[in-house]
Write a protein that holds these residues in place. Structure first.
Motif, PDB file in Angstrom:
ATOM      1  N   SER A  54       0.814  -1.214   0.000  1.00 54.70           N
ATOM      2  CA  SER A  54       0.000   0.000   0.000  1.00 54.70           C
ATOM      3  C   SER A  54       0.852   1.271   0.000  1.00 54.70           C
ATOM      4  N   ASP A  55       2.154   1.131   0.213  1.00 54.46           N
ATOM      5  CA  ASP A  55       3.045   2.292   0.205  1.00 54.46           C
ATOM      6  C   ASP A  55       3.559   2.625  -1.192  1.00 54.46           C
ATOM      7  N   ILE A  56       3.189   1.818  -2.193  1.00 55.41           N
ATOM      8  CA  ILE A  56       3.664   2.005  -3.569  1.00 55.41           C
ATOM      9  C   ILE A  56       2.662   2.861  -4.350  1.00 55.41           C
ATOM     10  N   ASN A  57       3.175   3.780  -5.142  1.00 56.26           N
ATOM     11  CA  ASN A  57       2.339   4.552  -6.065  1.00 56.26           C
ATOM     12  C   ASN A  57       2.249   3.744  -7.364  1.00 56.26           C
ATOM     13  N   TRP A  58       1.289   2.848  -7.434  1.00 62.48           N
ATOM     14  CA  TRP A  58       1.166   1.884  -8.522  1.00 62.48           C
ATOM     15  C   TRP A  58       0.698   2.533  -9.822  1.00 62.48           C
ATOM     16  N   ASN A  59       1.214   2.025 -10.932  1.00 61.43           N
ATOM     17  CA  ASN A  59       0.693   2.346 -12.260  1.00 61.43           C
ATOM     18  C   ASN A  59      -0.426   1.344 -12.507  1.00 61.43           C
ATOM     19  N   CYS A  60      -1.657   1.800 -12.580  1.00 57.52           N
ATOM     20  CA  CYS A  60      -2.814   0.915 -12.753  1.00 57.52           C
ATOM     21  C   CYS A  60      -3.346   0.939 -14.179  1.00 57.52           C
ATOM     22  N   VAL A  62      -4.108   0.031 -18.008  1.00 48.55           N
ATOM     23  CA  VAL A  62      -4.257  -1.206 -18.784  1.00 48.55           C
ATOM     24  C   VAL A  62      -3.941  -0.946 -20.253  1.00 48.55           C
ATOM     25  N   GLU A  63      -3.455   0.250 -20.566  1.00 44.47           N
ATOM     26  CA  GLU A  63      -3.095   0.603 -21.935  1.00 44.47           C
ATOM     27  C   GLU A  63      -1.718   0.068 -22.264  1.00 44.47           C
ATOM     28  N   ASN A  64      -1.348   0.129 -23.548  1.00 46.55           N
ATOM     29  CA  ASN A  64      -0.022  -0.325 -23.979  1.00 46.55           C
ATOM     30  C   ASN A  64       1.085   0.579 -23.464  1.00 46.55           C
ATOM     31  N   ALA A  65       0.789   1.857 -23.278  1.00 49.76           N
ATOM     32  CA  ALA A  65       1.805   2.784 -22.776  1.00 49.76           C
ATOM     33  C   ALA A  65       2.150   2.425 -21.335  1.00 49.76           C
ATOM     34  N   THR A  66       3.406   2.477 -21.007  1.00 45.07           N
ATOM     35  CA  THR A  66       3.822   2.154 -19.644  1.00 45.07           C
ATOM     36  C   THR A  66       4.464   3.365 -18.995  1.00 45.07           C
ATOM     37  N   ASP A  67       4.314   3.464 -17.714  1.00 44.68           N
ATOM     38  CA  ASP A  67       4.944   4.501 -16.913  1.00 44.68           C
ATOM     39  C   ASP A  67       6.142   3.838 -16.259  1.00 44.68           C
ATOM     40  N   THR A  68       7.329   4.064 -16.795  1.00 48.60           N
ATOM     41  CA  THR A  68       8.512   3.342 -16.322  1.00 48.60           C
ATOM     42  C   THR A  68       8.950   3.764 -14.924  1.00 48.60           C
ATOM     43  N   GLY A  69       8.363   4.830 -14.409  1.00 52.86           N
ATOM     44  CA  GLY A  69       8.755   5.276 -13.081  1.00 52.86           C
ATOM     45  C   GLY A  69       7.991   4.604 -11.959  1.00 52.86           C
ATOM     46  N   ARG A  70       6.979   3.803 -12.287  1.00 47.85           N
ATOM     47  CA  ARG A  70       6.146   3.169 -11.254  1.00 47.85           C
ATOM     48  C   ARG A  70       5.892   1.709 -11.615  1.00 47.85           C
ATOM     49  N   PRO A  71       5.795   0.836 -10.607  1.00 48.93           N
ATOM     50  CA  PRO A  71       5.477  -0.570 -10.877  1.00 48.93           C
ATOM     51  C   PRO A  71       4.066  -0.702 -11.454  1.00 48.93           C
ATOM     52  N   ASN A  72       3.900  -1.629 -12.392  1.00 49.63           N
ATOM     53  CA  ASN A  72       2.618  -1.842 -13.055  1.00 49.63           C
ATOM     54  C   ASN A  72       1.808  -2.880 -12.287  1.00 49.63           C
ATOM     55  N   LEU A  73       0.693  -2.460 -11.707  1.00 47.21           N
ATOM     56  CA  LEU A  73      -0.127  -3.350 -10.893  1.00 47.21           C
ATOM     57  C   LEU A  73      -0.796  -4.434 -11.737  1.00 47.21           C
ATOM     58  N   THR A  74      -1.216  -4.098 -12.946  1.00 47.07           N
ATOM     59  CA  THR A  74      -1.863  -5.085 -13.817  1.00 47.07           C
ATOM     60  C   THR A  74      -0.930  -6.264 -14.067  1.00 47.07           C
ATOM     61  N   PHE A  75       0.316  -5.979 -14.440  1.00 49.67           N
ATOM     62  CA  PHE A  75       1.298  -7.031 -14.705  1.00 49.67           C
ATOM     63  C   PHE A  75       1.614  -7.826 -13.437  1.00 49.67           C
ATOM     64  N   ALA A  76       1.780  -7.115 -12.315  1.00 44.99           N
ATOM     65  CA  ALA A  76       2.107  -7.788 -11.056  1.00 44.99           C
ATOM     66  C   ALA A  76       0.989  -8.729 -10.629  1.00 44.99           C
ATOM     67  N   LEU A  77      -0.262  -8.312 -10.774  1.00 43.82           N
ATOM     68  CA  LEU A  77      -1.391  -9.179 -10.407  1.00 43.82           C
ATOM     69  C   LEU A  77      -1.505 -10.375 -11.336  1.00 43.82           C
ATOM     70  N   LEU A  78      -1.268 -10.175 -12.620  1.00 44.57           N
ATOM     71  CA  LEU A  78      -1.316 -11.287 -13.571  1.00 44.57           C
ATOM     72  C   LEU A  78      -0.289 -12.357 -13.194  1.00 44.57           C
ATOM     73  N   ARG A  79       0.920 -11.932 -12.859  1.00 40.31           N
ATOM     74  CA  ARG A  79       1.949 -12.885 -12.419  1.00 40.31           C
ATOM     75  C   ARG A  79       1.526 -13.607 -11.150  1.00 40.31           C
ATOM     76  N   SER A  80       0.922 -12.875 -10.214  1.00 39.62           N
ATOM     77  CA  SER A  80       0.500 -13.484  -8.958  1.00 39.62           C
ATOM     78  C   SER A  80      -0.627 -14.496  -9.176  1.00 39.62           C
TER      79      SER A  80
END
Length: 110
Positions: A54-60, A62-80
């Protein structure tokens, strides 16, 4: 059979942590989600737990563009979700960033 996953949104050490539950009464340990599906066992116990930092400023996004400065929650949840289903759940990373496998053989390892 539905997949039952507990989600936590709490301060943790890592970005995201996944705890997979295994059925060990079979010849080979298998993820509990797969065991319940194969045996049609109705159960409300969780197949795994995903803890999101909850301390992370997540990139949420779902578009192709990525915000390289923040972890991508969509990708992290898919892996989990995949780990809870058993994919790659026996692979770990130690404190020296080296990969190793748990000392138990899963159905997916064959």
């Amino acid at each position: 059979m539905p997949i039952v996953i507990d989600l936590e949104y709490i301060p943790i050490e890592n970005d995201i942590e996944t705890d997979v539950i295994y059925e060990t009464s079979t010849e080979y340990p298998i993820p509990y989600a797969l065991y319940r599906y194969q045996t049609q066992t109705p159960d409300s116990l969780a197949d795994g737990t995903i803890s999101i930092n909850s301390d992370i400023n997540w990139n949420c996004s779902v578009e192709n563009a990525t915000d390289t400065g923040r972890p991508n929650l969509t990708f992290a949840l898919l892996r989990s979700f995949a780990k809870i289903l058993g994919f790659g759940s026996t692979i770990r990373i130690d404190n020296n960033e080296m990969l190793y496998w748990l000392k138990k053989t899963l159905l997916y390892d064959f």
